[in-house]
Structures are given as structure tokens and as C-alpha cells.
Design a protein around this motif. Sequence first.
Motif, PDB file in Angstrom:
ATOM      1  N   ILE A 250      18.245  33.271 -10.374  1.00 17.72           N
ATOM      2  CA  ILE A 250      18.112  32.552 -10.062  1.00 17.72           C
ATOM      3  C   ILE A 250      18.966  31.561 -10.479  1.00 17.72           C
ATOM      4  CG2 ILE A 250      16.182  30.856 -11.683  1.00 17.72           C
ATOM      5  CD1 ILE A 250      14.676  32.682 -12.340  1.00 17.72           C
ATOM      6  N   ARG A 251      18.854  30.124 -10.006  1.00 11.84           N
ATOM      7  CA  ARG A 251      20.435  29.678  -9.761  1.00 11.84           C
ATOM      8  C   ARG A 251      19.553  28.216 -11.184  1.00 11.84           C
ATOM      9  NH1 ARG A 251      19.766  31.017  -4.266  1.00 11.84           N
ATOM     10  NH2 ARG A 251      18.917  29.244  -4.136  1.00 11.84           N
ATOM     11  N   SER A 252      18.964  27.443 -11.187  1.00  9.85           N
ATOM     12  CA  SER A 252      18.141  26.466 -11.833  1.00  9.85           C
ATOM     13  C   SER A 252      17.353  27.021 -12.512  1.00  9.85           C
ATOM     14  CB  SER A 252      19.001  25.703 -10.746  1.00  9.85           C
ATOM     15  OG  SER A 252      17.195  24.691 -10.204  1.00  9.85           O
ATOM     16  N   ARG A 253      16.512  26.015 -13.744  1.00 12.98           N
ATOM     17  CA  ARG A 253      15.577  25.701 -13.721  1.00 12.98           C
ATOM     18  C   ARG A 253      14.282  24.972 -13.261  1.00 12.98           C
ATOM     19  NH1 ARG A 253      15.209  22.520 -19.807  1.00 12.98           N
ATOM     20  NH2 ARG A 253      15.306  24.426 -20.785  1.00 12.98           N
ATOM     21  N   LEU A 254      15.008  24.176 -12.863  1.00 12.29           N
ATOM     22  CA  LEU A 254      14.146  23.689 -11.175  1.00 12.29           C
ATOM     23  C   LEU A 254      14.066  25.288 -10.502  1.00 12.29           C
ATOM     24  CD1 LEU A 254      12.901  21.554 -10.227  1.00 12.29           C
ATOM     25  CD2 LEU A 254      14.392  21.078  -8.539  1.00 12.29           C
ATOM     26  N   GLN A 255      14.551  25.985 -10.446  1.00  9.34           N
ATOM     27  CA  GLN A 255      13.722  26.644  -9.004  1.00  9.34           C
ATOM     28  C   GLN A 255      13.220  27.757 -10.106  1.00  9.34           C
ATOM     29  OE1 GLN A 255      16.310  30.343  -8.343  1.00  9.34           O
ATOM     30  NE2 GLN A 255      16.269  30.087  -6.193  1.00  9.34           N
ATOM     31  N   LEU A 256      13.826  27.904 -11.293  1.00 12.44           N
ATOM     32  CA  LEU A 256      13.136  29.060 -12.659  1.00 12.44           C
ATOM     33  C   LEU A 256      11.281  28.190 -12.074  1.00 12.44           C
ATOM     34  CD1 LEU A 256      12.290  31.602 -14.581  1.00 12.44           C
ATOM     35  CD2 LEU A 256      13.369  29.543 -16.021  1.00 12.44           C
ATOM     36  N   LEU A 257      11.288  27.185 -12.685  1.00 13.71           N
ATOM     37  CA  LEU A 257       9.420  26.397 -13.061  1.00 13.71           C
ATOM     38  C   LEU A 257       9.032  26.274 -11.582  1.00 13.71           C
ATOM     39  CD1 LEU A 257      10.992  23.231 -14.644  1.00 13.71           C
ATOM     40  CD2 LEU A 257      10.006  25.311 -16.097  1.00 13.71           C
ATOM     41  N   LYS A 258      10.032  26.747 -10.238  1.00 17.08           N
ATOM     42  CA  LYS A 258       8.576  26.619  -8.771  1.00 17.08           C
ATOM     43  C   LYS A 258       8.434  27.597  -8.940  1.00 17.08           C
ATOM     44  CE  LYS A 258      11.396  22.473  -6.311  1.00 17.08           C
ATOM     45  NZ  LYS A 258      11.844  22.313  -5.253  1.00 17.08           N
TER      46      LYS A 258
END
Length: 204
Positions: free
Chosen positions: A78-86
Motif C-alpha cells: 500500500i503506497r499511501s493512506r488514500l489508497q488504504l482508505l479506498k
Amino acid sequence: MSAKVALSPALATGRFFTIWLVTAWYSSNIGVLLLNKYLLSNYGFKYPIFLTMCHMTACSLLSYVAIAWLKLVPMQAIRSRLQLLKIAALSLVFCGSVVSGNVSLRYLPVSFNQAVGATTPFFTAVFAYLMTLRRESWITYITLVPVVTGVIIASGVLGNAKGAVAVVISILIFRNPVSFTGMAGYTLTVIGVILYSESKKLNK
């Protein structure tokens, strides 16, 4: 004089592997659907959420084995918190979908469950427009008409190629009542799904 083109061993192996994957997917998907119906409806198992938890746990463990041990596909971080949220949002929506589907199997025949599932292209097009204001071509919307019409007709008992097999097997196992109107509606639904898929291909 026509010449026969021999497939290379690598290409032949790749095709057989693809066929095997598709067959395994169809078989497992239909098998899970019918098993859920048997457990939740015929057998009297009354815990669809627990059943969904078992599904999700098995998927997580087997996916980890396939990725980390068997190396079927590369591990992705996972590259970012936004990607994790998605990813989390998608997981919750998918989990809710599975739970709802399992609950519905307690009250609906598998045939009707699959016919309703065939309306996915229709609702995908609707929500794509509502959320992103993205419009499809007019022919795409026209091809969705028989999809919805077919399900409406089938509501009086019968989505795609996978659904057709599941419907036949479920009728044989669970003895779902089948009428001419229901079969006509189900057939129209399948035709609508095929037309929708073809129109999407043409617009690419």
C-alpha cells in the motif's frame, strides 16, 4: 491448399491454463452459491453473517498463500493512506454485498438471485453517471433496456453465462418452480447482458 498452424507448447500451455482457471472460477462460484442456498434455506442454517466471515477468512488465507508462497502474482504494498482508505471502502462494500446476497438466499430461489445479479450493468451505468457525471453512448443505454425488462418479467421466478448454469443446477437440486414467462424473462435478461458487453467493446 490450407496450411495448419501448430501452436507452440508455451502458447498451448497458456491456453489450457486459462481454460482451467475459467472452469475453476465457474465451478467454485456456482458451487459456493448453491452451497449457500442449501445451508441457509434447505438445511436451516440461520447465520449468514457468520457464513460470510468464513468466506472472507478463507479468501484472505488462500490469497496470501497464492501470493506469498506460490508467487502466482507479485506482492503489492500500500503506497499511501488514500489508497488504504479506498481499499478499505471497497472491502466494506464488497463484504456488505456478500452478506446481503447470503441473506437473500434464505428467501429467494437461486434462479431469481442470479437474474437480479444480472442487473449489475444497469446500476453500474446509473451510479457512474450520478457519481462521476460520465455518460455512456446512447446505444449502451438502449442495450440495458432488455436487461431490466428481463428481470421484471422474471420476477413473476428467473444473469450472465455463469448465472445460466447456476439456474439450471438450482432448478434440478432445489426444484424451483419454472414457468414459461420466467424462462422468457431470464432469456431476455441474458440477451441484454450480451448486448451491453458488446456495445462496451465497440465503444473502446
